[in-house]
Structure formats: C-alpha cells, structure tokens
Design a protein around this motif. Structure first.
Motif, PDB file in Angstrom:
ATOM      1  N   ASP A 174       0.864  -1.182   0.000  1.00 50.42           N
ATOM      2  CA  ASP A 174       0.000   0.000   0.000  1.00 50.42           C
ATOM      3  C   ASP A 174       0.902   1.235   0.000  1.00 50.42           C
ATOM      4  O   ASP A 174       1.870   1.285   0.777  1.00 50.42           O
ATOM      5  CB  ASP A 174      -0.842   0.039   1.281  1.00 50.42           C
ATOM      6  CG  ASP A 174      -1.885  -1.057   1.330  1.00 50.42           C
ATOM      7  OD1 ASP A 174      -1.514  -2.194   1.661  1.00 50.42           O
ATOM      8  OD2 ASP A 174      -3.044  -0.760   1.035  1.00 50.42           O
ATOM      9  N   GLY A 175       0.590   2.199  -0.824  1.00 54.43           N
ATOM     10  CA  GLY A 175       1.363   3.441  -0.829  1.00 54.43           C
ATOM     11  C   GLY A 175       2.641   3.368  -1.647  1.00 54.43           C
ATOM     12  O   GLY A 175       3.400   4.338  -1.719  1.00 54.43           O
ATOM     13  N   SER A 176       2.893   2.232  -2.312  1.00 55.45           N
ATOM     14  CA  SER A 176       4.142   2.116  -3.095  1.00 55.45           C
ATOM     15  C   SER A 176       4.064   2.928  -4.387  1.00 55.45           C
ATOM     16  O   SER A 176       5.087   3.199  -5.017  1.00 55.45           O
ATOM     17  CB  SER A 176       4.456   0.645  -3.403  1.00 55.45           C
ATOM     18  OG  SER A 176       3.368   0.042  -4.079  1.00 55.45           O
ATOM     19  N   GLY A 177       2.842   3.324  -4.791  1.00 55.22           N
ATOM     20  CA  GLY A 177       2.702   4.165  -5.981  1.00 55.22           C
ATOM     21  C   GLY A 177       2.193   3.428  -7.209  1.00 55.22           C
ATOM     22  O   GLY A 177       2.279   3.935  -8.317  1.00 55.22           O
ATOM     23  N   LYS A 178       1.594   2.247  -6.998  1.00 52.89           N
ATOM     24  CA  LYS A 178       1.072   1.464  -8.133  1.00 52.89           C
ATOM     25  C   LYS A 178       0.020   2.225  -8.926  1.00 52.89           C
ATOM     26  O   LYS A 178       0.067   2.288 -10.143  1.00 52.89           O
ATOM     27  CB  LYS A 178       0.408   0.170  -7.631  1.00 52.89           C
ATOM     28  CG  LYS A 178       1.314  -0.801  -6.961  1.00 52.89           C
ATOM     29  CD  LYS A 178       0.526  -1.970  -6.392  1.00 52.89           C
ATOM     30  CE  LYS A 178      -0.581  -1.533  -5.453  1.00 52.89           C
ATOM     31  NZ  LYS A 178      -0.133  -0.775  -4.273  1.00 52.89           N
ATOM     32  N   THR A 179      -0.951   2.781  -8.174  1.00 50.44           N
ATOM     33  CA  THR A 179      -2.067   3.439  -8.863  1.00 50.44           C
ATOM     34  C   THR A 179      -1.573   4.667  -9.622  1.00 50.44           C
ATOM     35  O   THR A 179      -2.005   4.925 -10.747  1.00 50.44           O
ATOM     36  CB  THR A 179      -3.170   3.800  -7.848  1.00 50.44           C
ATOM     37  OG1 THR A 179      -3.515   2.605  -7.148  1.00 50.44           O
ATOM     38  CG2 THR A 179      -4.406   4.346  -8.530  1.00 50.44           C
ATOM     39  N   THR A 180      -0.634   5.401  -9.032  1.00 47.44           N
ATOM     40  CA  THR A 180      -0.062   6.576  -9.695  1.00 47.44           C
ATOM     41  C   THR A 180       0.582   6.151 -11.016  1.00 47.44           C
ATOM     42  O   THR A 180       0.359   6.784 -12.055  1.00 47.44           O
ATOM     43  CB  THR A 180       0.992   7.237  -8.768  1.00 47.44           C
ATOM     44  OG1 THR A 180       0.370   7.523  -7.515  1.00 47.44           O
ATOM     45  CG2 THR A 180       1.559   8.508  -9.363  1.00 47.44           C
ATOM     46  N   ARG A 201      -2.834  -4.345  -9.118  1.00 47.20           N
ATOM     47  CA  ARG A 201      -3.006  -5.519  -8.235  1.00 47.20           C
ATOM     48  C   ARG A 201      -3.670  -6.661  -8.985  1.00 47.20           C
ATOM     49  O   ARG A 201      -4.546  -6.467  -9.833  1.00 47.20           O
ATOM     50  CB  ARG A 201      -3.819  -5.207  -6.959  1.00 47.20           C
ATOM     51  CG  ARG A 201      -3.124  -4.252  -6.011  1.00 47.20           C
ATOM     52  CD  ARG A 201      -3.774  -4.347  -4.631  1.00 47.20           C
ATOM     53  NE  ARG A 201      -3.206  -3.409  -3.694  1.00 47.20           N
ATOM     54  CZ  ARG A 201      -2.051  -3.603  -3.043  1.00 47.20           C
ATOM     55  NH1 ARG A 201      -1.386  -4.711  -3.197  1.00 47.20           N
ATOM     56  NH2 ARG A 201      -1.591  -2.696  -2.205  1.00 47.20           N
ATOM     57  N   ARG A 256       2.839   6.857   3.422  1.00 52.12           N
ATOM     58  CA  ARG A 256       2.188   7.390   2.206  1.00 52.12           C
ATOM     59  C   ARG A 256       0.720   6.985   2.144  1.00 52.12           C
ATOM     60  O   ARG A 256      -0.123   7.761   1.705  1.00 52.12           O
ATOM     61  CB  ARG A 256       2.887   6.842   0.962  1.00 52.12           C
ATOM     62  CG  ARG A 256       4.204   7.495   0.643  1.00 52.12           C
ATOM     63  CD  ARG A 256       4.598   6.998  -0.743  1.00 52.12           C
ATOM     64  NE  ARG A 256       5.999   7.166  -1.042  1.00 52.12           N
ATOM     65  CZ  ARG A 256       6.631   6.507  -2.004  1.00 52.12           C
ATOM     66  NH1 ARG A 256       5.981   5.625  -2.734  1.00 52.12           N
ATOM     67  NH2 ARG A 256       7.903   6.721  -2.242  1.00 52.12           N
ATOM     68  N   ARG A 298      11.959   6.573  -4.667  1.00 58.16           N
ATOM     69  CA  ARG A 298      12.409   7.822  -5.295  1.00 58.16           C
ATOM     70  C   ARG A 298      11.209   8.732  -5.603  1.00 58.16           C
ATOM     71  O   ARG A 298      10.071   8.396  -5.320  1.00 58.16           O
ATOM     72  CB  ARG A 298      13.187   7.473  -6.567  1.00 58.16           C
ATOM     73  CG  ARG A 298      14.429   6.620  -6.300  1.00 58.16           C
ATOM     74  CD  ARG A 298      14.966   6.038  -7.585  1.00 58.16           C
ATOM     75  NE  ARG A 298      13.976   5.210  -8.235  1.00 58.16           N
ATOM     76  CZ  ARG A 298      13.953   4.911  -9.528  1.00 58.16           C
ATOM     77  NH1 ARG A 298      14.877   5.364 -10.332  1.00 58.16           N
ATOM     78  NH2 ARG A 298      13.014   4.146 -10.024  1.00 58.16           N
ATOM     79  N   PRO A 312       8.197  10.706  -7.478  1.00 58.11           N
ATOM     80  CA  PRO A 312       7.197  10.164  -8.407  1.00 58.11           C
ATOM     81  C   PRO A 312       7.685  10.224  -9.854  1.00 58.11           C
ATOM     82  O   PRO A 312       7.453   9.276 -10.619  1.00 58.11           O
ATOM     83  CB  PRO A 312       5.985  11.078  -8.200  1.00 58.11           C
ATOM     84  CG  PRO A 312       6.138  11.629  -6.826  1.00 58.11           C
ATOM     85  CD  PRO A 312       7.615  11.708  -6.557  1.00 58.11           C
TER      86      PRO A 312
HETATM   87  N1  LIG Z   1       7.223   8.122  -5.499  1.00 60.45           N
HETATM   88  C1  LIG Z   1       6.425   8.721  -4.628  1.00 60.45           C
HETATM   89  N2  LIG Z   1       6.919   9.546  -3.683  1.00 60.45           N
HETATM   90  C2  LIG Z   1       6.099  10.147  -2.773  1.00 60.45           C
HETATM   91  N3  LIG Z   1       4.749   9.992  -2.735  1.00 60.45           N
HETATM   92  C3  LIG Z   1       4.198   9.187  -3.649  1.00 60.45           C
HETATM   93  C4  LIG Z   1       4.992   8.495  -4.644  1.00 60.45           C
HETATM   94  N4  LIG Z   1       4.160   7.751  -5.413  1.00 60.45           N
HETATM   95  C5  LIG Z   1       2.918   7.949  -4.927  1.00 60.45           C
HETATM   96  N5  LIG Z   1       2.933   8.805  -3.887  1.00 60.45           N
HETATM   97  C6  LIG Z   1       1.785   9.250  -3.076  1.00 60.45           C
HETATM   98  O1  LIG Z   1       1.513   8.190  -2.156  1.00 60.45           O
HETATM   99  C7  LIG Z   1       0.096   8.007  -2.043  1.00 60.45           C
HETATM  100  C8  LIG Z   1      -0.249   6.571  -2.474  1.00 60.45           C
HETATM  101  O2  LIG Z   1       0.042   6.451  -3.882  1.00 60.45           O
HETATM  102  P1  LIG Z   1      -0.728   5.391  -4.773  1.00 60.45           P
HETATM  103  O3  LIG Z   1      -2.211   5.477  -4.520  1.00 60.45           O
HETATM  104  O4  LIG Z   1      -0.262   5.542  -6.170  1.00 60.45           O
HETATM  105  O5  LIG Z   1      -0.151   4.054  -4.142  1.00 60.45           O
HETATM  106  P2  LIG Z   1      -0.714   2.585  -4.236  1.00 60.45           P
HETATM  107  O6  LIG Z   1       0.465   1.708  -4.267  1.00 60.45           O
HETATM  108  O7  LIG Z   1      -1.680   2.457  -5.371  1.00 60.45           O
HETATM  109  O8  LIG Z   1      -1.452   2.447  -2.847  1.00 60.45           O
HETATM  110  P3  LIG Z   1      -2.699   1.517  -2.423  1.00 60.45           P
HETATM  111  O9  LIG Z   1      -2.284   0.108  -2.673  1.00 60.45           O
HETATM  112  O10 LIG Z   1      -2.880   1.821  -0.977  1.00 60.45           O
HETATM  113  O11 LIG Z   1      -3.880   1.956  -3.275  1.00 60.45           O
HETATM  114  C9  LIG Z   1      -0.559   9.098  -2.894  1.00 60.45           C
HETATM  115  O12 LIG Z   1      -0.843  10.202  -2.064  1.00 60.45           O
HETATM  116  C10 LIG Z   1       0.525   9.442  -3.907  1.00 60.45           C
HETATM  117  O13 LIG Z   1       0.406  10.769  -4.367  1.00 60.45           O
END
Ligand SMILES: Nc1ncnc2c1ncn2[C@@H]1O[C@H](COP(=O)(O)OP(=O)(O)OP(=O)(O)O)[C@@H](O)[C@H]1O
Ligand SMILES: Cc1cn([C@H]2C[C@H](O)[C@@H](COP(=O)(O)O)O2)c(=O)[nH]c1=O
Length: 197
Positions: A9-15, A85, A139, A177, A179
C-alpha cells in the motif's frame, strides 16, 4: 499480454498505472479489488475485522469474476491488459493475514497459491514497486488494517519469496524515489517488456 502492478500500500502502483493510460490509450486498464459487487464485498471486509479465511475467499471470488468478465475476454481479443493488483496481492497479503491469525494453515503462501492454481491466468509480467514498509504506511495514511508497517513488513517478505520463486516474471522498480523518477522507470520497464514480446 497481461502486465500486473504489485507492491505495498502506498508504493505508488495506482499513480504509475494511471500515468500509463496516456502512453497506451488502446490498452485495457483494470484493477483488483474490482468495481463489481464482489469488489464491494471485499472493500467492506477490508474495513472490518474479517475472518482471514473468509476474506481470502471474498478476494478470490472477486478475482474469479474479474478473470471471466474482464481479463480473459480482453486477452482473447489480443488486447494489452494492465492490472493494478492481481493474484500476487492475494499471495502476499492473505498469506500474511493467515499467518498472523494462526488459522491452522501450515504454509499460508503455498495454500493461497494452491487455491488459485486450477483456475487463474498467470500474469505474463509483473512490475513490483519496491518501498520499505514504514514509507509505504506513511504514504498510504494507515487508514485500514493492512496499512500498518509491521503487517506490511510481512507482506513484503512474501513478495520477496514470490520474486525469488519466479525472478523472470518480475521487474523491480525502486519506488522510494520521486514520483517522476518512479514513473520514468515504470514506463521504461513496460516498454522493455513489450519490446521483448
Ligand atoms: N514516489 C512517490 N513519492 C512520494 N509519494 C508518492 C509516490 N508515489 C505515490 N505517492 C503518493 O503516495 C500516495 C499513495 O500512492 P498510490 O495510490 O499511487 O499508491 P498505491 O500503491 O496504489 O497504494 P494503495 O495500494 O494503498 O492503493 C498518494 O498520495 C501518492 O500521491
Ligand atoms: C487485490 C487485493 C488487495 N488487498 C488489499 C491491499 C490494499 O490494502 C487493499 C485495497 O487495495 P488498493 O490497491 O488500496 O485499492 O486490499 C489484499 O489484501 N488482497 C488482494 O488480493
């Protein structure tokens, strides 16, 4: 070709997955949990202290529906499919939940894989966004039971086991690193995978 995105969670997958929409406008973009009623049931269970075995089967039902309704038809049409996912989330997260709960299952990761074996469609490649559990929990905002650093540490160990077992399927991206840098690496990784088809 089926390319999946995995990580804590929060690793940035969705971004990353969202950024790829502009690069591959003709691809099928999908995700688990899905938007179906099975996905709604899963989200309800995430917000609750669900029984871990019951939760595994809710996630697995959502996956079965996702496969038959979205993934298999798109692949049959020759489409490129990107899933935010997919099966590895279950292998990593539900195996950690089952181990935590001491649910009487000796080898949770193998068990969860075994449940899927007969019916799933394995990803052709998986982009793994690698970040430490503390950063991930920070995150993600620690809004649900999975987003705790201690739990995410177990999930990360399970992802490492999956990568060790199938190193050729995974592309690891350093997600600690900025985004911009992460997106650059993800786009390069996906382009490389498509080149190697
Ligand atoms: N490389 C990064 N550095 C700092 N913050 C980031 C980075 N990538 C994403 N974020 C921020 O971290 C948060 C979670 O990002 P994101 O939704 O893309 O993650 P995720 O892996 O899809 O999480 P989840 O599994 O919980 O949905 C968002 O607020 C996003 O803006
Ligand atoms: C598919 C799937 C997801 N999870 C967990 C991981 C997250 O904490 C939530 C929701 O996922 P999102 O990417 O934040 O939308 O569910 C899981 O435990 N097992 C799974 O198979």
């Amino acid at each position: 070709m089926l390319i999946t995105f995995e990580g804590l969670d929060g690793s940035g997958k969705t971004t990353a997955w969202e950024a790829l929409h502009d690069v591959y406008p003709d691809a099928t973009f999908t995700r688990e949990p899905t938007d179906s009623w099975y996905g709604d049931a899963v989200r309800r269970s995430i917000g609750d202290e669900a029984d871990p075995l019951a939760e595994l089967f809710l996630f697995t039902a959502d996956h079965a529906d996702h496969l038959s309704r979205v993934v298999r038809p798109a692949l049959a049409e020759g489409e490129l499919v990107f899933s935010d996912r997919y099966v590895d989330s279950r292998y990593a997260y539900q195996a950690a939940s089952l181990a935590d709960a001491d649910a009487g299952i000796d080898r949770p990761l193998e068990y969860v894989r075994g449940v899927h074996q007969a019916f799933t469609r394995a990803p052709d490649a998986t982009v793994y966004l690698d970040v430490d559990p503390e950063t991930a929990a920070g995150r993600a905002g620690a809004t649900n039971k999975f987003e705790r650093a201690s739990f995410l540490a177990d999930v990360r160990s399970n992802y490492e086991r999956l990568i060790d077992a199938e190193p050729g399927r995974f592309v690891r991206v350093d997600a600690s690193r900025s985004p911009e840098r992460v997106l650059e690496s993800v786009e390069r990784a996906v382009a490389g995978l498509l080149d190697g088809r």
